[in-house]
Design an enzyme around this catalytic site. Structure first.
Site, PDB file in Angstrom:
ATOM      1  N   ARG A 169       0.818  -1.216   0.000  1.00 24.98           N
ATOM      2  CA  ARG A 169       0.000   0.000   0.000  1.00 24.98           C
ATOM      3  C   ARG A 169       0.856   1.272   0.000  1.00 24.98           C
ATOM      4  NH1 ARG A 169      -4.983  -1.764   4.020  1.00 24.98           N
ATOM      5  NH2 ARG A 169      -6.323  -2.557   2.354  1.00 24.98           N
ATOM      6  N   LYS A 192     -16.720 -18.837   3.251  1.00 20.12           N
ATOM      7  CA  LYS A 192     -18.170 -19.036   3.376  1.00 20.12           C
ATOM      8  C   LYS A 192     -18.949 -18.449   2.215  1.00 20.12           C
ATOM      9  CE  LYS A 192     -18.194 -18.808   8.369  1.00 20.12           C
ATOM     10  NZ  LYS A 192     -18.512 -17.935   9.497  1.00 20.12           N
ATOM     11  N   GLY A 224      -8.106  -8.983  -0.638  1.00 22.40           N
ATOM     12  CA  GLY A 224      -8.202  -9.990   0.422  1.00 22.40           C
ATOM     13  C   GLY A 224      -7.184 -11.101   0.292  1.00 22.40           C
ATOM     14  N   GLY A 255     -12.176  -5.272   1.675  1.00 23.24           N
ATOM     15  CA  GLY A 255     -13.584  -4.905   1.842  1.00 23.24           C
ATOM     16  C   GLY A 255     -14.077  -3.996   0.733  1.00 23.24           C
TER      17      GLY A 255
HETATM   18  N1  ADP Z   1     -12.245 -25.712   2.186  1.00 23.86           N
HETATM   19  C1  ADP Z   1     -12.069 -24.773   3.099  1.00 23.86           C
HETATM   20  N2  ADP Z   1     -12.464 -24.975   4.375  1.00 23.86           N
HETATM   21  C2  ADP Z   1     -12.283 -24.022   5.305  1.00 23.86           C
HETATM   22  N3  ADP Z   1     -11.738 -22.818   5.047  1.00 23.86           N
HETATM   23  C3  ADP Z   1     -11.348 -22.572   3.800  1.00 23.86           C
HETATM   24  C4  ADP Z   1     -11.491 -23.526   2.762  1.00 23.86           C
HETATM   25  N4  ADP Z   1     -11.012 -22.982   1.631  1.00 23.86           N
HETATM   26  C5  ADP Z   1     -10.563 -21.752   1.936  1.00 23.86           C
HETATM   27  N5  ADP Z   1     -10.743 -21.490   3.238  1.00 23.86           N
HETATM   28  C6  ADP Z   1     -10.342 -20.291   3.985  1.00 23.86           C
HETATM   29  O1  ADP Z   1     -10.968 -19.138   3.500  1.00 23.86           O
HETATM   30  C7  ADP Z   1     -10.240 -18.035   3.980  1.00 23.86           C
HETATM   31  C8  ADP Z   1     -10.432 -16.854   3.077  1.00 23.86           C
HETATM   32  O2  ADP Z   1     -11.799 -16.612   2.977  1.00 23.86           O
HETATM   33  P1  ADP Z   1     -12.391 -15.188   2.683  1.00 23.86           P
HETATM   34  O3  ADP Z   1     -12.022 -14.260   3.794  1.00 23.86           O
HETATM   35  O4  ADP Z   1     -13.807 -15.383   2.351  1.00 23.86           O
HETATM   36  O5  ADP Z   1     -11.569 -14.786   1.367  1.00 23.86           O
HETATM   37  P2  ADP Z   1     -11.019 -13.376   0.909  1.00 23.86           P
HETATM   38  O6  ADP Z   1     -10.191 -12.824   2.048  1.00 23.86           O
HETATM   39  O7  ADP Z   1     -10.185 -13.657  -0.297  1.00 23.86           O
HETATM   40  O8  ADP Z   1     -12.203 -12.548   0.590  1.00 23.86           O
HETATM   41  C9  ADP Z   1      -8.799 -18.468   4.050  1.00 23.86           C
HETATM   42  O9  ADP Z   1      -8.312 -18.233   5.341  1.00 23.86           O
HETATM   43  C10 ADP Z   1      -8.877 -19.977   3.771  1.00 23.86           C
HETATM   44  O10 ADP Z   1      -8.084 -20.754   4.645  1.00 23.86           O
HETATM   45  O1  X15 Z   2      -7.311  -2.682   5.469  1.00 25.44           O
HETATM   46  C1  X15 Z   2      -8.404  -2.217   5.133  1.00 25.44           C
HETATM   47  O2  X15 Z   2      -9.441  -3.010   4.775  1.00 25.44           O
HETATM   48  P1  X15 Z   2      -9.296  -4.529   4.171  1.00 25.44           P
HETATM   49  O3  X15 Z   2      -8.579  -5.355   5.197  1.00 25.44           O
HETATM   50  O4  X15 Z   2     -10.725  -4.959   3.953  1.00 25.44           O
HETATM   51  O5  X15 Z   2      -8.532  -4.410   2.867  1.00 25.44           O
HETATM   52  C2  X15 Z   2      -8.632  -0.730   5.035  1.00 25.44           C
HETATM   53  O6  X15 Z   2      -7.491   0.007   5.435  1.00 25.44           O
HETATM   54  C3  X15 Z   2      -9.876  -0.332   5.828  1.00 25.44           C
HETATM   55  O7  X15 Z   2      -9.664  -0.561   7.192  1.00 25.44           O
HETATM   56  P2  X15 Z   2     -10.941  -0.771   8.151  1.00 25.44           P
HETATM   57  O8  X15 Z   2     -11.597  -2.073   7.754  1.00 25.44           O
HETATM   58  O9  X15 Z   2     -10.380  -0.768   9.554  1.00 25.44           O
HETATM   59  O10 X15 Z   2     -11.889   0.402   7.909  1.00 25.44           O
END
Ligand code: ADP
Ligand code: X15
Length: 401
Positions: free
Chosen positions: A41, A202, A358, A381
């Site tokens: 970042r 999920k 993410g 997010g």
């Molecule tokens: N089959 C699975 N069972 C449980 N957790 C899983 C599975 N596949 C992926 N995950 C978990 O999902 C998490 C990420 O999910 P999520 O936060 O929804 O994705 P993102 O951060 O990319 O939006 C990772 O920590 C991963 O370990």
């Molecule tokens: O790291 C951030 O969000 P993200 O982890 O969803 O990418 C941004 O800096 C926003 O932070 P916040 O979710 O505390 O408002």
């Protein structure tokens, strides 16, 4: 209302000698010794700052770090100064506060081309409340507003939204513009065939994204923990895999919707299963229809990787959000790594590849393939909300192009 893509951008005529308030997202991970462990970042913020200083602006940088409740030393932005200074090639000054007399003096002393970093704006509770008086105090420091904090654009806070009401022009920085070009532009007007890969833990956290993408894509590949809710909805045994019992009907209706829209929705046909949720679990690969009791699916299997790769070979635009498995455990990282490699290969052939924030970004970085992709979002997010078609307050507040 969907988020607008076409927002005002920087123009050189606005800049010489002007005080420019630049909201950046310097919310980076720090270790216990306050070393930056991922500077993505910080690097992403540099082009806009360099452009501004290059045209003789006086740059006032504002960011949050973490989610402090009041002034908290471990959330100070001071550890960011050396890296920022190094990347910009100038000495960045830091203020002990983000408003007030001392800050005003530092701003008054800024030379053309100088950069002052304000202290964590979330040290004031008024920031997250989007308090108008606080926003006015921030605005009073500057003449022009630039929002380049894409990662925080889904927050209607004083420094991301409120301040834009009191400064003209209020425009997007280059990072913000690039994120919108890819996550709104390329997604709403894609080169086709257009595929989306959605994974993660999920289905409940990705419903909005899946529904929105079903309106746009030709191919939808699903992986990660969410697939077991789809399997169960189809009557398959899923052992002790992650399942959201209250989302079974939803999974069925998403499958029906894909069919009705002519979207080719592919679920993995084989999975790597484990006897416990741990890095050292026993594992084996089975067909999606033969997960034994007591075992849980933690990755997609080799047949699925092959099918997904072949489906992706025919595409011109791909967007990916969410890992295919528990990639944090080496034994269950193969599916996610294979998809990262496939996208890197496709990028080399001219396919537009977008990584939507993410954990998928973390996975691509872990595989050392980040610089191969067309675009890697700096917002988790924020990118999810954009892909869901939600408007981002930090973008709506900016002037139209
Ligand atoms: N089959 C699975 N069972 C449980 N957790 C899983 C599975 N596949 C992926 N995950 C978990 O999902 C998490 C990420 O999910 P999520 O936060 O929804 O994705 P993102 O951060 O990319 O939006 C990772 O920590 C991963 O370990
Ligand atoms: O790291 C951030 O969000 P993200 O982890 O969803 O990418 C941004 O800096 C926003 O932070 P916040 O979710 O505390 O408002």
């Amino acid at each position: 209302m969907a988020t607008k893509r076409s927002v005002g951008t920087l123009k050189e005529g606005d800049l010489k000698g002007k005080r420019v308030f630049v909201r950046v997202d310097l919310n980076v991970p720090l270790d216990d010794n306050l070393n930056i462990t991922d500077d993505t970042r910080v690097r992403a913020a540099v082009p806009t700052i360099k452009y501004l200083t290059g045209y003789g602006a006086k740059v006032i940088l504002s960011s949050h770090l973490g989610r402090p409740k009041g002034v908290t030393p471990k959330y100070s932005l001071k550890p960011l100064v050396p890296r920022l200074s190094q990347l910009l090639g100038i000495e960045v000054k830091i203020a002990n506060d983000c408003i007030g007399e001392e800050v005003e003096k530092l701003v008054a002393g800024l030379p053309e081309g100088g950069v002052l970093l304000l202290e964590n704006v979330r040290f004031y509770k008024e920031e997250e409340k989007n308090d108008p008086e606080f926003a006015k105090k921030l605005a009073s420091l500057a003449d022009v507003y630039v929002n380049d904090a894409f990662g925080t654009a889904h927050r209607a806070h004083a420094s991301t939204e409120g301040v834009a009401k009191y400064l003209k022009p209020a425009v997007a920085g280059f990072l913000m513009q690039k994120e919108l070009d890819y996550l709104v532009g390329a997604v709403s007007n894609p080169k086709r065939p257009f595929a989306a890969i959605v994974g993660g833990s999920k289905v409940s956290s990705k419903i909005g994204v899946i529904e929105s993408l079903l309106e746009k894509v030709n191919v939808l590949l699903l992986g990660g923990g969410m697939i077991f809710t789809f399997y169960k909805a189809q009557g398959l045994s899923v052992g002790s895999s992650l399942v959201e019992e209250d989302k079974l009907d939803l999974a069925t209706s998403l499958l029906e919707k894909a069919k009705a829209k002519g979207v080719s929705l592919l679920l993995p046909t084989d999975v790597v299963i484990a006897d416990k949720f741990a890095a050292d679990a026993n594992s084996k690969t089975v067909s999606a229809s033969s997960i034994p009791d007591g075992w849980m699916g933690l990755d997609i299997g080799p047949d699925s990787i092959k099918t997904f790769s072949e489906a992706l070979d025919a595409t011109q635009t791909v967007i990916w959000n969410g890992p295919m498995g528990v990639f944090e455990f080496e034994k269950f990282a193969a599916g996610t790594e294979a998809i990262a490699k496939k996208l890197a290969e496709l990028s080399g052939k001219g396919v537009t590849t977008i990584i939507g924030g993410g954990d998928s970004v973390a996975a691509v970085e872990k595989a050392g393939l980040a610089d191969k992709m067309s675009h890697i979002s700096t917002g988790g997010g924020a990118s999810l909300e954009l892909l869901e078609g939600k408007p981002l307050p930090g973008v709506l507040a900016l002037n139209d192009a």
